[in-house]
Design an enzyme around this catalytic site. Structure first.
Site, PDB file in Angstrom:
ATOM      1  N   TYR A   1       0.820  -1.220   0.000  1.00 52.30           N
ATOM      2  CA  TYR A   1       0.000   0.000   0.000  1.00 52.30           C
ATOM      3  C   TYR A   1       0.852   1.267   0.000  1.00 52.30           C
ATOM      4  O   TYR A   1       0.317   2.373  -0.018  1.00 52.30           O
ATOM      5  CB  TYR A   1      -0.913   0.032   1.236  1.00 52.30           C
TER       6      TYR A   1
ATOM      7  N   LYS B   1       4.296 -14.452   3.972  1.00 50.79           N
ATOM      8  CA  LYS B   1       4.445 -15.359   2.829  1.00 50.79           C
ATOM      9  C   LYS B   1       5.940 -15.460   2.526  1.00 50.79           C
ATOM     10  O   LYS B   1       6.384 -15.311   1.385  1.00 50.79           O
ATOM     11  CB  LYS B   1       3.629 -14.793   1.644  1.00 50.79           C
TER      12      LYS B   1
ATOM     13  N   ASP C   1      -1.660 -18.281   2.630  1.00 53.19           N
ATOM     14  CA  ASP C   1      -2.573 -19.217   1.944  1.00 53.19           C
ATOM     15  C   ASP C   1      -3.098 -20.253   2.929  1.00 53.19           C
ATOM     16  O   ASP C   1      -4.300 -20.542   2.989  1.00 53.19           O
ATOM     17  CB  ASP C   1      -1.896 -19.866   0.720  1.00 53.19           C
TER      18      ASP C   1
ATOM     19  N   ASP D   1      -5.883  -6.970   4.798  1.00 53.34           N
ATOM     20  CA  ASP D   1      -7.054  -6.533   4.027  1.00 53.34           C
ATOM     21  C   ASP D   1      -7.849  -7.752   3.569  1.00 53.34           C
ATOM     22  O   ASP D   1      -9.071  -7.816   3.731  1.00 53.34           O
ATOM     23  CB  ASP D   1      -6.592  -5.712   2.812  1.00 53.34           C
TER      24      ASP D   1
ATOM     25  N   ASP E   1     -11.820  -9.612   5.145  1.00 59.50           N
ATOM     26  CA  ASP E   1     -13.101  -9.802   4.442  1.00 59.50           C
ATOM     27  C   ASP E   1     -13.592 -11.226   4.698  1.00 59.50           C
ATOM     28  O   ASP E   1     -14.783 -11.459   4.935  1.00 59.50           O
ATOM     29  CB  ASP E   1     -12.961  -9.568   2.920  1.00 59.50           C
TER      30      ASP E   1
HETATM   31  C1  IPM Z   1     -10.416  -1.730   3.648  1.00 56.38           C
HETATM   32  C2  IPM Z   1     -10.658  -1.347   2.220  1.00 56.38           C
HETATM   33  C3  IPM Z   1      -9.566  -0.378   1.775  1.00 56.38           C
HETATM   34  C4  IPM Z   1      -8.229  -1.107   1.865  1.00 56.38           C
HETATM   35  C5  IPM Z   1      -9.767   0.235   0.363  1.00 56.38           C
HETATM   36  C6  IPM Z   1     -11.111   0.911   0.224  1.00 56.38           C
HETATM   37  C7  IPM Z   1      -8.660   1.196   0.007  1.00 56.38           C
HETATM   38  O1  IPM Z   1     -10.714  -2.478   1.423  1.00 56.38           O
HETATM   39  O2  IPM Z   1     -10.390  -0.836   4.519  1.00 56.38           O
HETATM   40  O3  IPM Z   1     -10.276  -2.919   3.940  1.00 56.38           O
HETATM   41  O4  IPM Z   1      -7.811  -1.760   0.905  1.00 56.38           O
HETATM   42  O5  IPM Z   1      -7.600  -1.010   2.901  1.00 56.38           O
HETATM   43 MG    MG Z   2     -10.670  -4.299   2.528  1.00 53.17          MG
END
Ligand code: IPM
Ligand code: MG
Length: 366
Positions: free
Chosen positions: A137, A193, A225, A249, A253
């Protein structure tokens, strides 16, 4: 009375709707918890960019540093070049305020919300510590000869000893804290990794070195992984995970789905001791915008994290308790746009549960 200055970035899409509910809940607790808040609203968003062509100016980042905290709804507009406003606002905050920890608790409040068979709330209760200012990032790289057959795209992952160490240290401290608070084993899993990406060895070595200072914390390592596989197979093994920006990140999710969906997951972007930022982890979900159907629980949980960070522990616990109660009892059947409840109704229910006006009990369902 203690008064906090809170910057509010409602943002795009469902952002303003869920942020409103978060603030509604905050206003409901603050009176009887004996503190007040001064809200300073900022317009930066994709929609604002389309109108004004303005992104976040440097002087505003300076202004944010002087606040007690920042609360963000969601950023992202379908008519704006992908990532432009996200980088300006979200990464502007993370990098500009050096918010080096992205704290993402994954907690299942009601068994029926988990897509995994047979997993109970006791099985899914861990926290991801995502390094938040480095890695892929860091915005180092670019594209050469764009659009031609000779096009070259490069990106450099940045891992500094200082950046890696402060994230890992935070992970160890959190593992100890959770063990003390929850009576659970002190365990930290570091995810990298380093088998394929050899420079990730800085994570492996730093983890081993810093780990010597924390002999009471069980130390575990997984490649990313394999980590995704264990998260689905045996989520109960995890207490605290510390990992790189990108891996954090991705796995959060997955974590959000384990706890019932993007509609419930919240995060704190922290620089311990300094101004920090709190947001639901979901995006702006343009297809639900303006319909009053988005689930505001992620935003409300982010308010709870913000209050906890500010030291308002009792207010934070009351909000989390209300969320847990409403989900476990089935009064709020799911944390998504198909719960049958509107965004504002869910906010009202949390307020009522906090105020104890209406008690939702487990007997109410079934
Ligand atoms: C998160 C989001 C952000 C990230 C995006 C919107 C830049 O996915 O906060 O997890 O990748 O960090
Ligand atoms: Mg995210």
């Amino acid at each position: 009375m203690k008064t906090y200055s809170i910057g509010v970035l409602a943002g795009d899409g469902i952002g303003p709707e869920v942020a409103d509910e978060g603030l509604k809940v905050l206003r409901a607790v603050m009176a009887d918890e004996g503190f007040a808040c001064n809200f300073i609203e900022y317009p930066y968003s994709g929609a604002y960019y389309l109108k004004t062509k303005e992104l976040v100016p440097e002087r505003v980042i300076d202004e944010w540093r002087a606040l007690d905290a920042v609360f963000l709804g969601a950023i992202g507009h379908p008519d704006v070049e992908p990532g432009l406003v996200e980088r300006s606002v979200i990464l502007g905050l993370r990098f500009g305020l050096d918010l080096y920890i992205n704290l993402r608790p994954i907690k299942l409040y009601a068994e029926h919300m988990c897509p995994l068979k047979g997993k109970k709330p006791a099985d899914i209760d861990f926290t991801v510590v995502r390094e938040n200012t480095e890695g892929l990032y860091a915005q180092i790289g670019g594209i050469l000869k764009k659009g031609t057959p000779d096009e070259v795209a490069t990106v450099t992952g940045v891992y500094t000893r200082q950046g890696v160490e402060r994230a890992i240290r935070y992970g160890f401290e959190l593992a100890q804290q959770r063990a003390a608070d929850l009576g659970k084993p002190a365990r930290l899993t570091m995810v990298d990794k380093a088998n394929a990406i050899r420079p990730h060895d800085i994570w492996t070595r730093t983890f081993a070195e810093v780990g010597r200072e924390y002999p009471d914390v069980a130390q575990d390592h997984a490649y990313v992984d394999a980590c995704t596989m264990w998260l689905v197979k045996n989520p109960e093994w995890f207490e605290v995970i510390v990992t790189t920006n990108l891996f954090g990140d991705i796995i959060t999710d997955l974590g959000a789905m384990l706890q019932g969906g993007m509609g419930i997951a919240a995060s704190g972007n922290l620089h311990p001791g300094k101004t920090s930022m709190f947001e639901p982890i979901h995006g702006s979900a343009p297809k639900y915008a303006g319909k009053n159907v988005a689930c505001p629980l992620g935003a409300i949980a982010a308010v709870s994290m913000m209050l906890d960070y500010l030291g308002e522990k009792s207010a934070a616990r009351r909000i989390e308790g209300a969320i847990e109660h409403l989900l476990a009892s089935g009064a709020i059947p799911s944390a998504d746009a198909r719960s049958g409840l509107s965004t504002t109704q869910v906010g009202d229910m949390v307020v009522e549960a906090i105020q104890g006006v209406k008690l939702y009990s487990a007997q109410r369902v079934g």
